[in-house]
Design an enzyme around this catalytic site. Structure first.
Site, PDB file in Angstrom:
ATOM      1  N   HIS A   1       4.238   2.447  10.717  1.00 18.46           N
ATOM      2  CA  HIS A   1       3.044   2.615   9.874  1.00 18.46           C
ATOM      3  C   HIS A   1       1.803   2.078  10.595  1.00 18.46           C
ATOM      4  O   HIS A   1       0.732   2.682  10.543  1.00 18.46           O
ATOM      5  CB  HIS A   1       3.258   1.898   8.543  1.00 18.46           C
ATOM      6  CG  HIS A   1       2.008   1.748   7.727  1.00 18.46           C
ATOM      7  ND1 HIS A   1       1.309   2.838   7.237  1.00 18.46           N
ATOM      8  CD2 HIS A   1       1.309   0.646   7.324  1.00 18.46           C
ATOM      9  CE1 HIS A   1       0.244   2.394   6.564  1.00 18.46           C
ATOM     10  NE2 HIS A   1       0.224   1.077   6.615  1.00 18.46           N
TER      11      HIS A   1
ATOM     12  N   GLU B   1      -1.771  -9.565   4.700  1.00 19.40           N
ATOM     13  CA  GLU B   1      -1.332  -9.210   3.354  1.00 19.40           C
ATOM     14  C   GLU B   1       0.072  -9.753   3.073  1.00 19.40           C
ATOM     15  O   GLU B   1       0.326 -10.365   2.055  1.00 19.40           O
ATOM     16  CB  GLU B   1      -1.332  -7.683   3.230  1.00 19.40           C
ATOM     17  CG  GLU B   1      -0.699  -7.159   1.980  1.00 19.40           C
ATOM     18  CD  GLU B   1      -1.731  -6.663   0.988  1.00 19.40           C
ATOM     19  OE1 GLU B   1      -1.591  -6.972  -0.199  1.00 19.40           O
ATOM     20  OE2 GLU B   1      -2.675  -5.974   1.414  1.00 19.40           O
ATOM     21  N   ASP B   2       0.971  -9.509   3.989  1.00 17.81           N
ATOM     22  CA  ASP B   2       2.359  -9.918   3.774  1.00 17.81           C
ATOM     23  C   ASP B   2       2.629 -11.317   4.316  1.00 17.81           C
ATOM     24  O   ASP B   2       3.787 -11.716   4.429  1.00 17.81           O
ATOM     25  CB  ASP B   2       3.313  -8.906   4.443  1.00 17.81           C
ATOM     26  CG  ASP B   2       2.941  -7.466   4.099  1.00 17.81           C
ATOM     27  OD1 ASP B   2       2.390  -7.278   3.013  1.00 17.81           O
ATOM     28  OD2 ASP B   2       3.186  -6.575   4.919  1.00 17.81           O
TER      29      ASP B   2
HETATM   30 MN    MN Z   1      -1.044  -0.389   5.503  1.00 17.26          MN
END
Ligand code: MN
Length: 457
Positions: A38, A66-67
């Site tokens: 991705h 984010e993660d």
């Molecule tokens: Mn993404």
């Protein structure tokens, strides 16, 4: 992928590639592919728009905060402040939640623009979304529709506003098949039926056109044609009572030339040889579209019973039509200071009213804050927690006891800023007070408090 990358560019992109690969090691997408695919696809989409190394690198890194795979300190240390702010910007945008109600769509689009700060953040987000929509079949059904609708109503219009037609088309056509599966099948069928017939006609006309141009000693030009994309044909058909026979620009012949003067010369030659349809001549060179689009359009009777739309533009205009603001950023990126400044310059060239609208009242007059669920509440600038509470619900305002902004306890008279996340605690025994009134910006909150005070008397 980059045009003439320097050695520094290559090192930077390679470093981001390695960093992302390591940060997301072992992680999988819903498709079962490594998560890294991705990031690679997003970075590739960015590079294909002609963006420079910094933005491509940020594309590789866009999901690692984010993660929680990487901290801000790490990214800053490895890649510097500039890339960190791009990654943080994309992470912030990820928290905005689409409500699914058309009423808020315009606000949401503005919010995306405003929160992006730097237009490159928005471009990364659009490229991220493009890959997500390309792999949407692996996402659970109910989520598919939400993501596809959000893409049609928020992301694709943003790509349009930035003039990045290439992205807009891909986002729309993919999302369209999920949101309106039946309609998209119908349109696909129409396009398929028309295609052969249209291509033959275009080919025949092209030959006579080339002859006419040669007679007038015009030899330096390029001809190709485009067929309308699925979604734009769908929208056009809605406008014309669903009848494809009434749509003349399902396909269009495109002539590109070196100079603006050539465009008008060719228009003259065409009109001298073929009769134009009245009211279908559009000079978007003299008056560009709001998103910056420039070209001359005319629709003519080809003399054999057919009708063809012809678009005439310079090569630069063509590049801009496909890549929009990205085509400006790609060579100015190094010098990019504030996105507003850049957009305003662009606006001057292109007459982009949307941008000035944002600049003028949007920033000055409104703030956008989040509920804990991520819903967006739109308030006048200077609004306090009290205004927010009443904007959510009268009962929440009337029984508010305490509040948190961005996870920290604050007094309810605190003034809010765009991007704040606000949580309200309520108590049955809590009541509005006259002391709140000076801290209310919205008439709604003032009126509700006054109502309560009067009722009490
Ligand atoms: Mn993404």
């Amino acid at each position: 992928m980059l045009d003439n990358p320097s050695e520094k560019d290559v090192v930077l992109v390679q470093k981001a590639y390695d960093f992302a690969k390591k940060a997301h090691e072992g992680e999988l997408r819903l498709s079962g592919d490594p998560y890294f695919n991705h990031l690679f696809a997003t970075a590739k989409n960015i590079a294909e728009l002609g963006m420079r190394a910094e933005t491509v690198a940020a594309g590789f890194l866009h999901d690692c905060m984010e993660d929680g795979k990487a901290t801000a300190e790490e990214i800053k240390k490895e890649f510097g402040e500039g890339i960190l702010s791009l990654v943080e910007g994309v992470t912030k945008l990820g928290k905005i939640r689409y409500q699914g109600t058309t009423r808020y769509n315009e606000n949401l689009r503005k919010l995306f623009m405003a929160m992006s700060q730097d237009i490159r953040v928005l471009i990364i987000k659009l490229c991220d979304r493009l890959h997500n929509i390309q792999t949407l079949q692996y996402v659970p059904k109910e989520k598919q529709i939400r993501i596809a609708k959000e893409t049609l109503e928020i992301y694709a219009p943003l790509a349009y506003r930035l003039g990045i037609k290439k992205l807009q088309r891909s986002l729309e056509d993919l999302a369209f098949t999920y949101v309106y599966p039946k309609k998209s099948e119908e349109i696909k069928k129409i396009l398929k039926e028309k295609r052969g017939q249209v291509e033959k006609h275009l080919d025949k006309f092209q030959k006579s056109l080339k002859r006419e141009l040669a007679k007038n000693s015009i030899t330096n030009f390029h001809i190709d044609y485009r067929v309308k994309s699925l979604y734009s044909l769908y929208r056009k058909m809605q406008k014309y009572d669903e009848n494809a026979e009434n749509i003349y620009d399902i396909s269009a012949l495109r002539i590109t030339v070196p100079e603006v003067a050539d465009c008008y010369k060719i228009l003259g030659i065409i009109h001298a040889s073929w009769r134009p349809l009245p009211n279908r001549i559009k000079d978007y060179i003299a008056s560009p579209k709001l998103n910056g689009y420039k070209s001359i359009h005319t629709t003519i009777f080809t003399g054999d019973g057919g009708i063809i739309e012809v678009q005439i533009r310079t090569e630069d205009m063509h590049k801009e039509a496909e890549y929009g603001i990205a085509s400006h950023l790609s060579y100015k990126e190094g010098k990019l200071t504030g996105w507003i400044k850049e957009l305003l310059e662009y606006q001057k060239e292109a007459g982009n009213e949307f941008v000035s609208e944002i600049k003028n009242d949007f920033f000055k007059e409104r703030i956008f804050v989040f509920t804990p669920k991520g819903d967006v509440i739109d308030l006048p600038k200077g609004s306090s927690v009290i205004d927010f509470a009443f904007a959510i619900h009268t009962d929440i305002g009337a029984h508010m006891s305490s509040a948190k902004v961005n996870g920290k306890m604050v007094t309810i008279t605190s003034i809010l800023d765009s991007g704040d996340r606000v949580e309200i605690e309520t108590k049955k025994s809590a009541k509005p007070s006259a002391k709140w009134l000076p801290f209310c910006k919205t008439t709604m909150a003032k009126r509700r408090i006054n109502n309560f005070l009067e009722n009490k008397k």
